[in-house]
Design a protein around this motif. Structure first.
Motif, PDB file in Angstrom:
ATOM      1  N   HIS A  96       0.736  -1.123   0.438  1.00 45.71           N
ATOM      2  CA  HIS A  96       0.102  -0.542  -0.419  1.00 45.71           C
ATOM      3  C   HIS A  96       0.930   1.392  -0.090  1.00 45.71           C
ATOM      4  CE1 HIS A  96      -3.881   1.927   1.778  1.00 45.71           C
ATOM      5  NE2 HIS A  96      -3.552   1.887   0.761  1.00 45.71           N
ATOM      6  N   HIS A 130      -3.517   9.319   0.720  1.00 44.73           N
ATOM      7  CA  HIS A 130      -2.807   8.308   2.031  1.00 44.73           C
ATOM      8  C   HIS A 130      -1.515   8.781   2.876  1.00 44.73           C
ATOM      9  CE1 HIS A 130      -4.018   6.183  -1.435  1.00 44.73           C
ATOM     10  NE2 HIS A 130      -3.981   4.939  -0.968  1.00 44.73           N
ATOM     11  N   ASP A 145      -9.084   4.237   4.733  1.00 38.84           N
ATOM     12  CA  ASP A 145      -9.012   4.160   3.039  1.00 38.84           C
ATOM     13  C   ASP A 145      -9.728   2.575   2.887  1.00 38.84           C
ATOM     14  OD1 ASP A 145      -8.180   3.469   0.510  1.00 38.84           O
ATOM     15  OD2 ASP A 145      -6.599   3.699   0.816  1.00 38.84           O
ATOM     16  N   HIS A 171      -7.251  -2.212  -2.042  1.00 36.18           N
ATOM     17  CA  HIS A 171      -6.223  -3.152  -1.964  1.00 36.18           C
ATOM     18  C   HIS A 171      -5.691  -2.602  -0.211  1.00 36.18           C
ATOM     19  CE1 HIS A 171      -5.331   1.701  -3.523  1.00 36.18           C
ATOM     20  NE2 HIS A 171      -5.466   1.748  -1.737  1.00 36.18           N
TER      21      HIS A 171
HETATM   22 MN   MN3 Z   1      -4.764   3.232  -0.504  1.00 40.58          MN
END
Ligand code: MN3
Length: 198
Positions: free
Chosen positions: A27, A77, A162, A166
């Motif tokens: 990630h 992120h 998130d 993924h």
């Molecule tokens: Mn992500």
């Protein structure tokens, strides 16, 4: 390069067993890195090279889809990693008081936040945001966030999660609800308080 990948503040395995080391490694070192690299490509040779990521994100309607997707991805992120910490932290009494004033109880807040993450169809993010003195839960599609001028619900992000596959698929596969439940064990409550301004 205008933008760089900020250092991760913890080891890949620091959030085990709630978020596994392999997921963290891919990630951060692949997905987050790719958003930063693709953002650099998308702004190369334009005035945006000299702007901060926040300046770009808050005026995202002026930019291309590539800047929106990768600028959002880069910002989201970094914000997400800073929201996480190894287990053991508890929300502060001042945070709990604000949560109770806005959502009746911490349990109710968790339920509503998890619902936002669970019902976001496809890829996106769940958010706790501040609007003046009010706290609000929202969600955004793809790599959009509540700072963006195109966001349906705007505000200052306090906590973000998130919910792209993924972020959890290696460990949780299709069980997004289990990932949402695990998330509450690895929140950096000190950082959350800092964002709320004490
Ligand atoms: Mn992500």
């Amino acid at each position: 390069m205008a933008f760089t990948l900020p250092a991760l503040g913890f080891a890949y395995d620091a959030l085990e067993p709630y978020i596994d080391a392999k997921t963290m490694e891919i990630h951060y070192s692949k997905h987050h890195q790719a958003y930063v690299d693709n953002l650099n490509k998308a702004v190369a040779g334009s005035a945006a090279e000299n702007f901060s990521l926040e300046e770009i994100v808050t005026k995202i309607s002026q930019y291309s889809a590539a800047v929106r997707n990768n600028g959002g991805g880069a910002w989201n992120h970094t914000f997400f990693w800073q929201s996480l910490a190894a287990t053991g932290q508890q929300p502060s009494t001042s945070f709990l008081a604000k949560i109770e004033a806005n959502f009746q109880s911490f349990d109710n807040f968790k339920t509503l936040f998890n619902q936002a993450g669970l019902t976001r169809f496809g890829s996106g993010w769940a958010w706790l945001i501040k609007q003046d003195n009010k706290l609000v839960i929202s969600s955004t599609p793809n790599q959009d966030n509540p700072l963006m001028d195109i966001a349906e619900v705007k505000g200052t992000p306090i906590l973000g999660l998130d919910v792209w596959e993924h972020a959890y698929y290696l460990k949780y596969q299709n069980r997004r609800a289990d990932y949402l439940a695990a998330f509450w064990n690895v929140i950096n409550w000190t950082k959350i308080d800092e964002r709320l301004g004490g």
